[in-house]
Design a protein around this motif. Structure first.
Motif, PDB file in Angstrom:
ATOM      1  N   CYS A 266       0.834  -1.198   0.000  1.00  0.00           N
ATOM      2  CA  CYS A 266       0.000   0.000   0.000  1.00  0.00           C
ATOM      3  C   CYS A 266       0.874   1.256   0.000  1.00  0.00           C
ATOM      4  N   SER A 267       0.296   2.341  -0.489  1.00  0.00           N
ATOM      5  CA  SER A 267       0.940   3.635  -0.303  1.00  0.00           C
ATOM      6  C   SER A 267       0.621   4.115   1.109  1.00  0.00           C
ATOM      7  N   SER A 268       1.122   5.265   1.467  1.00  0.00           N
ATOM      8  CA  SER A 268       0.918   5.752   2.831  1.00  0.00           C
ATOM      9  C   SER A 268      -0.523   6.162   3.101  1.00  0.00           C
ATOM     10  N   THR A 269      -1.250   6.531   2.057  1.00  0.00           N
ATOM     11  CA  THR A 269      -2.606   7.045   2.265  1.00  0.00           C
ATOM     12  C   THR A 269      -3.695   6.257   1.546  1.00  0.00           C
ATOM     13  N   ASN A 270      -3.352   5.529   0.479  1.00  0.00           N
ATOM     14  CA  ASN A 270      -4.374   4.859  -0.329  1.00  0.00           C
ATOM     15  C   ASN A 270      -4.021   3.399  -0.601  1.00  0.00           C
ATOM     16  N   ILE A 271      -5.062   2.626  -0.842  1.00  0.00           N
ATOM     17  CA  ILE A 271      -4.910   1.216  -1.191  1.00  0.00           C
ATOM     18  C   ILE A 271      -5.711   0.960  -2.460  1.00  0.00           C
ATOM     19  N   THR A 272      -5.082   0.346  -3.451  1.00  0.00           N
ATOM     20  CA  THR A 272      -5.762   0.029  -4.697  1.00  0.00           C
ATOM     21  C   THR A 272      -6.034  -1.468  -4.765  1.00  0.00           C
ATOM     22  N   LEU A 273      -7.292  -1.801  -5.050  1.00  0.00           N
ATOM     23  CA  LEU A 273      -7.716  -3.196  -5.111  1.00  0.00           C
ATOM     24  C   LEU A 273      -8.501  -3.439  -6.381  1.00  0.00           C
ATOM     25  N   SER A 274      -8.474  -4.680  -6.848  1.00  0.00           N
ATOM     26  CA  SER A 274      -9.376  -5.125  -7.909  1.00  0.00           C
ATOM     27  C   SER A 274     -10.424  -6.016  -7.252  1.00  0.00           C
ATOM     28  N   VAL A 275     -11.690  -5.666  -7.436  1.00  0.00           N
ATOM     29  CA  VAL A 275     -12.781  -6.358  -6.740  1.00  0.00           C
ATOM     30  C   VAL A 275     -13.815  -6.822  -7.767  1.00  0.00           C
ATOM     31  N   SER A 276     -14.403  -7.960  -7.529  1.00  0.00           N
ATOM     32  CA  SER A 276     -15.568  -8.400  -8.297  1.00  0.00           C
ATOM     33  C   SER A 276     -16.516  -9.138  -7.349  1.00  0.00           C
ATOM     34  N   VAL A 277     -17.805  -9.007  -7.610  1.00  0.00           N
ATOM     35  CA  VAL A 277     -18.840  -9.660  -6.803  1.00  0.00           C
ATOM     36  C   VAL A 277     -19.676 -10.528  -7.727  1.00  0.00           C
ATOM     37  N   GLY A 278     -19.830 -11.792  -7.381  1.00  0.00           N
ATOM     38  CA  GLY A 278     -20.618 -12.712  -8.194  1.00  0.00           C
ATOM     39  C   GLY A 278     -21.959 -13.024  -7.551  1.00  0.00           C
ATOM     40  N   ARG A 279     -22.922 -13.387  -8.372  1.00  0.00           N
ATOM     41  CA  ARG A 279     -24.273 -13.701  -7.887  1.00  0.00           C
ATOM     42  C   ARG A 279     -24.734 -14.997  -8.532  1.00  0.00           C
ATOM     43  N   SER A 280     -25.299 -15.884  -7.726  1.00  0.00           N
ATOM     44  CA  SER A 280     -25.851 -17.136  -8.241  1.00  0.00           C
ATOM     45  C   SER A 280     -27.132 -17.447  -7.498  1.00  0.00           C
ATOM     46  N   ALA A 281     -28.012 -18.196  -8.158  1.00  0.00           N
ATOM     47  CA  ALA A 281     -29.305 -18.531  -7.556  1.00  0.00           C
ATOM     48  C   ALA A 281     -29.127 -19.542  -6.439  1.00  0.00           C
ATOM     49  N   SER A 282     -29.831 -19.337  -5.333  1.00  0.00           N
ATOM     50  CA  SER A 282     -29.802 -20.309  -4.236  1.00  0.00           C
ATOM     51  C   SER A 282     -30.551 -21.554  -4.659  1.00  0.00           C
ATOM     52  N   VAL A 283     -30.051 -22.696  -4.253  1.00  0.00           N
ATOM     53  CA  VAL A 283     -30.693 -23.975  -4.576  1.00  0.00           C
ATOM     54  C   VAL A 283     -31.724 -24.290  -3.506  1.00  0.00           C
TER      55      VAL A 283
END
Length: 283
Positions: A266-283
């Motif tokens: 990380c830098s001293s003030t900021n953090i860079t991330l790559s994020v993804s959120v997945g969705r699937s039907a509940s069984v």
């Protein structure tokens, strides 16, 4: 005055003549089971006239028939709050049976709660109902909303700069201030997520994702987080995990799954991330 409306399935037809020897005192649906009767009644009549909470057995009345809950009667010193007469209070068993038999829909029925709740337990149920509104996580806001209605609040009302909108299954970049405890993520279907950031001195930052939702459990959510070193981008860390569900966030972080990103990434003030959120039907 209470108003009752009876709604039997064959209310428009003349009732058949009673068979000899039939028990007229007991209603049944022809299969030996008791038949329900649809009624409408002013809810105020089911509340104590002193504390305005739902009447809950045991119920006592004065000699003139005025009723209040037990805890209120205990403070009246045997003097009725309506007629002001000294009285010896007696149980009203008939009213107790009526109150105990009444069931009503949850106040959040239109949001998906299908439970018929005993009237005396309605407040208790609604306080813990999974379909109850959520508190906006932004500090000091105080807004309460339902799953599926967050876009209006964040886009129009107050927090247009406080969240990221995302599409399920697509990666997006997050540039997060290192001091922020969370970032609000709003899904395309208006589900509300928090990207949590916990400073784990002296190790680094622990990142995880929770979904603040009530009601709809038709979807399961998962997430991926990837962090690359600012000094050497070839060094990276990645986490794949299931999203934790919560009714509200009170500063507690998931302990089962999180990505611990060292300070060197990380830098001293900021953090860079790559994020993804997945969705699937509940069984």
């Amino acid at each position: 005055m209470a108003k009752f409306s009876f709604a039997d399935a064959d209310a428009d037809e003349d009732p058949p003549p009673a068979a000899a020897g039939s028990d007229k005192r007991k209603r049944d649906g022809g299969d030996g089971n008791a038949m329900g009767i649809s009624m409408r009644i002013d809810p105020d009549l089911l509340d104590c006239s002193i504390c305005f909470e739902p009447l809950c057995p045991p119920l006592y009345q004065c000699q003139n028939g005025h009723v209040a809950c037990l805890s209120c009667w205990s403070m009246l010193s045997n003097k009725c709050h309506v007629c002001s007469h000294d009285a010896i209070f007696a149980r009203n068993i008939a009213l107790e049976k009526i109150v105990e038999s009444i069931k009503s829909s949850c106040a959040y029925a239109k949001w998906g709660c299908c439970e018929l709740v005993s009237y005396t337990q309605r407040n208790t149920h609604e306080e813990s109902c999974f379909f109850a509104p959520l508190m906006c996580p932004i500090p000091g806001c105080g807004y309460r909303g339902f799953t599926g209605r967050w876009s209006g609040h964040f886009l129009v009302d107050h927090h247009s700069a406080d969240f990221l909108h995302f599409v399920y299954g697509q990666s997006f970049e997050v540039n997060l201030e290192a001091s922020l405890p969370f970032l609000v993520l709003l899904g395309e279907d208006d589900h509300l997520f928090l990207l949590l950031n916990k400073n784990m001195t002296p190790f680094g930052h622990a990142f995880s994702v929770v979904c603040l939702r009530t009601g709809d459990l038709n979807w399961k959510f998962s997430y991926e987080i990837e962090a690359a070193s600012t000094r050497n981008p070839e060094n990276c860390m990645q986490l794949k995990a299931s999203v934790t569900n919560a009714k509200e966030w009170e500063g507690l972080h998931p302990t089962e799954s999180f990505l611990l990103v060292p300070y060197d990434f990380c830098s001293s003030t900021n953090i860079t991330l790559s994020v993804s959120v997945g969705r699937s039907a509940s069984v």
